[in-house]
Design an enzyme around this catalytic site. Structure first.
Site, PDB file in Angstrom:
ATOM      1  N   ILE A 139       0.859  -1.208   0.000  1.00 24.17           N
ATOM      2  CA  ILE A 139       0.000   0.000   0.000  1.00 24.17           C
ATOM      3  C   ILE A 139       0.890   1.251   0.000  1.00 24.17           C
ATOM      4  CG2 ILE A 139      -1.766   1.289   1.255  1.00 24.17           C
ATOM      5  CD1 ILE A 139      -2.568  -1.312   2.657  1.00 24.17           C
ATOM      6  N   GLU A 193       4.708 -16.478  11.388  1.00 31.09           N
ATOM      7  CA  GLU A 193       6.057 -17.017  11.572  1.00 31.09           C
ATOM      8  C   GLU A 193       6.019 -18.157  12.591  1.00 31.09           C
ATOM      9  OE1 GLU A 193       8.793 -15.626  10.150  1.00 31.09           O
ATOM     10  OE2 GLU A 193       8.008 -13.705   9.437  1.00 31.09           O
ATOM     11  N   ASP A 204       5.104  -5.422  15.949  1.00 31.47           N
ATOM     12  CA  ASP A 204       5.260  -5.061  14.533  1.00 31.47           C
ATOM     13  C   ASP A 204       4.333  -3.885  14.176  1.00 31.47           C
ATOM     14  OD1 ASP A 204       6.073  -5.901  11.621  1.00 31.47           O
ATOM     15  OD2 ASP A 204       3.886  -5.845  11.589  1.00 31.47           O
ATOM     16  N   LYS A 208       5.256   0.093  12.871  1.00 31.43           N
ATOM     17  CA  LYS A 208       4.653   0.769  11.715  1.00 31.43           C
ATOM     18  C   LYS A 208       3.947   2.056  12.152  1.00 31.43           C
ATOM     19  CE  LYS A 208       4.295  -3.655   9.348  1.00 31.43           C
ATOM     20  NZ  LYS A 208       3.519  -4.887   9.221  1.00 31.43           N
TER      21      LYS A 208
HETATM   22  N1  HSE Z   1       4.603  -9.690   9.532  1.00 26.66           N
HETATM   23  C1  HSE Z   1       3.911  -8.631   8.892  1.00 26.66           C
HETATM   24  C2  HSE Z   1       2.427  -8.942   8.832  1.00 26.66           C
HETATM   25  C3  HSE Z   1       4.345  -8.366   7.483  1.00 26.66           C
HETATM   26  O1  HSE Z   1       1.991 -10.014   9.219  1.00 26.66           O
HETATM   27  O2  HSE Z   1       1.697  -8.079   8.389  1.00 26.66           O
HETATM   28  C4  HSE Z   1       5.619  -7.634   7.396  1.00 26.66           C
HETATM   29  O3  HSE Z   1       5.523  -6.394   8.040  1.00 26.66           O
END
Ligand code: HSE
Length: 444
Positions: A139, A193, A204, A208
Site C-alpha cells: 500500500i 512465523e 510489529d 509501523k
Molecule cells: N509480519 C507482517 C504482517 C508483514 O503479518 O503483516 C511484514 O511487516
C-alpha cells in the site's frame, strides 16, 4: 560515472522480499522502463545463500557474497537493504550511506528504533532513505502522507497494519476458532512465523505506527512510549459477545492528534460491523487517514508477501531514479530527524467507549455494585448483556455479565475496575476492550 538515464541497483538479502524485488526488476524491467523512462538495472545480488536467487534463474554474474562490490561500483546508485533485523542491517545501511548510495529498505523495526539517526546520516552524505515497503506492504501509504495529503493537517490515523493478526482474528470471528487453533492454521498456511511474538504481541504494528505517525504529524515519536497490546490473550467468547452486540474485533494501530498531545496505541478493539475498517479481512491491511481538508481517506491492499512488498520497494527505486523521492527527502520538514519530539499521552488519557466482561457471583445486588462503581467514576452504561445459564445457575468461575459504556476516560475505567475486582462478588480479572467508533471528520 553512471550513464544518463541508467540507474544501477544492488539488492542485499535475497530472501522472500529480496527475491520478489529481483524478480520484478528482471522479469518486468521493460514495463518499468516504459513507465519511468529510466533503465533500472539490477547489478548486484548480495547474500550468503543463493538458493532463492538460483530458483529465480538470476544470472550467476550478479551474485556476490560481499557488499563491497556494490559499494565500490560507481554505476550502482541504490542499495536495497532486505536482510531485516536491527544490528547487521543498521551497519549495512550506514556503510551504504557513507559510500554515497541511496538506500531503500522495508525494515520497520530498524526505522522505528533508529530512523532519525539514519535519516540524519543520509542527509549528511547527500543521499536519501526510502521506506515505502516498511508499512503496510504494497500500500503506498508513505507516498500518500508525503505527497497526496500534503495540503492537510492530519487529525487521526487508524491502521490494520499486521496481516498475521488480521488473518487470525478473521478466522476466530468467521470460523469460531480459538486463538491457539487460528494461530496454528495461520502458521501452516505461511501467514504466521514459527515465532509469531512480534506480530501477535503488537510490536510489529507499533513499529509501523511509529513510522506513520512521525510522517503524518511531523513529530518525533518515542516507540517505547506507545502502549502496545497484542491479540494473544483474546478469548473467543469475547469476540462472540462482541458480535452479538454488532461489533468485530481488529488489532488497530491508532494515532489521534489532540490539543494536549498525541494519543498513540496498538491494541485489539471492537469496531462496529458498519465501520469502514470492519470488512478488511484475512491478510489484507488498510489505513484510514483523516485530514482537515480532505476528510476521510482509506488505503487498502496486501500488507505482506514477496510481490506486494516488492511493488513498494521497486516504486521507491523508481522514485529515486527519477529524483522525486530524494527531493522530498531533502525538502520536506516532516521527517523525524528534523521534527520536534511529540507529546505522547498516557493510556489513562485515552477517551473511548469500552466493552467490559465481568465474571460475577450469581446473587442479588451484584449488578448494582457494578453500576454504582462505574457511576462513581462518571462512567455511563450503554448496554448490559447477561444470558441465563443453561441449568439456571452459575459455576465457580461466575456468570458472565457484559457491559458496554459510553465514552469515558480510560484512567477512570481502570480505577473502577480495580475497585470492582477487589470485591468478593466479582470472580476474576475483568476483560476490558476498547470500542472505537468511526472517527468524525473535522472538515474546515
Ligand atoms: N509480519 C507482517 C504482517 C508483514 O503479518 O503483516 C511484514 O511487516
Amino acid at each position: 560515472m553512471a550513464e544518463p538515464g541508467k540507474v544501477g541497483v544492488a539488492v542485499v538479502g535475497c530472501g522472500t522480499v529480496g527475491g520478489g524485488v529481483c524478480a520484478l526488476l528482471t522479469r518486468d524491467g521493460r514495463t518499468l522502463a516504459q513507465r519511468t523512462g529510466r533503465q533500472i538495472e539490477l547489478r548486484h545480488v548480495v547474500d550468503v545463500d543463493f538458493t532463492r536467487a538460483k530458483a529465480l534463474g538470476l544470472d550467476a554474474s550478479l551474485l556476490r557474497t560481499s557488499l563491497d562490490d556494490a559499494l565500490n561500483d560507481p554505476q550502482t546508485a541504490i542499495v536495497c537493504e532486505l536482510v531485516g533485523g536491527t544490528t547487521f542491517a543498521k551497519a549495512l545501511i550506514e556503510r551504504a550511506l557513507r559510500a554515497g548510495k541511496h538506500v531503500v529498505t522495508a525494515n520497520k523495526a530498524l526505522l522505528a528504533h533508529h530512523g532519525p539517526e539514519l535519516y540524519a546520516l543520509a542527509r549528511e552524505r547527500g543521499v536519501s532513505i526510502a521506506f515505502e515497503a516498511s508499512c503496510a506492504g504494497g500500500i503506498p501509504i508513505i507516498r500518500a502522507l508525503l505527497d497526496g495529503l500534503l495540503a492537510n493537517r492530519i487529525d487521526a490515523l487508524y491502521g490494520i497494519v499486521n496481516g498475521t493478526c488480521n488473518s487470525i482474528l478473521t478466522a476466530m470471528t468467521q470460523r469460531g476458532q480459538s486463538y491457539a487453533d487460528a494461530l496454528q492454521d495461520a502458521q501452516r498456511l505461511g501467514l504466521a512465523e514459527a515465532d509469531p511474538t512480534l506480530d501477535v504481541g503488537g510490536g510489529d504494528s507499533a513499529h509501523k505506527l511509529a513510522i506513520l505517525a512521525a510522517l503524518a504529524f511531523g513529530q518525533r515519536i518515542d516507540l517505547d512510549a506507545i502502549p502496545t497490546e497484542g491479540i494473544d490473550r483474546l478469548q473467543l467468547r469475547d469476540l462472540q459477545y462482541g458480535q452479538e452486540l454488532g461489533y468485530v474485533i481488529k488489532l488497530l494501530a491508532i494515532a489521534q492528534q489532540r490539543e494536549d498531545g498525541l494519543s498513540l496505541r496498538v491494541r485489539p478493539v471492537f469496531i462496529h460491523r458498519d465501520h469502514p475498517l470492519a470488512w478488511v479481512s484475512g491478510p489484507f491491511n488498510a489505513v484510514s487517514v483523516y485530514g482537515h481538508a480532505v476528510g476521510h481517506t482509506m488505503y487498502y491492499g496486501r500488507g505482506a508477501g514477496a510481490s506486494p512488498t516488492a511493488s513498494a520497494v521497486v516504486a521507491d527505486i523508481a522514485s529515486i531514479a527519477l529524483g522525486t523521492y530524494p527531493r522530498l527527502f531533502t525538502d520536506l520538514p516532516l521527517f523525524p530527524d528534523r521534527a520536534e519530539q511529540a507529546t505522547q499521552l498516557p493510556l489513562a488519557a485515552v477517551q473511548s467507549r469500552y466493552y467490559l466482561r465481568f465474571s460475577v457471583e450469581d446473587k442479588p445486588g451484584v449488578l448494582g455494585q457494578i453500576t454504582t462503581e462505574l457511576g462513581s467514576q462518571g462512567i455511563s452504561i450503554s448496554s448490559v448483556l447477561q444470558h441465563e445459564p443453561p441449568d439456571g445457575s452459575g459455576d465457580d468461575a461466575g456468570v458472565p455479565v457484559v457491559v458496554t459504556t459510553a465514552r469515558a476516560m480510560e484512567g477512570n475505567v481502570r480505577t473502577a475496575l480495580a475497585a470492582l475486582d477487589g470485591l468478593g462478588a466479582i470472580k476474576g480479572p475483568t476483560v476490558c476492550l476498547g470500542i472505537v467508533d468511526e472517527h468524525e471528520e473535522e472538515l474546515s
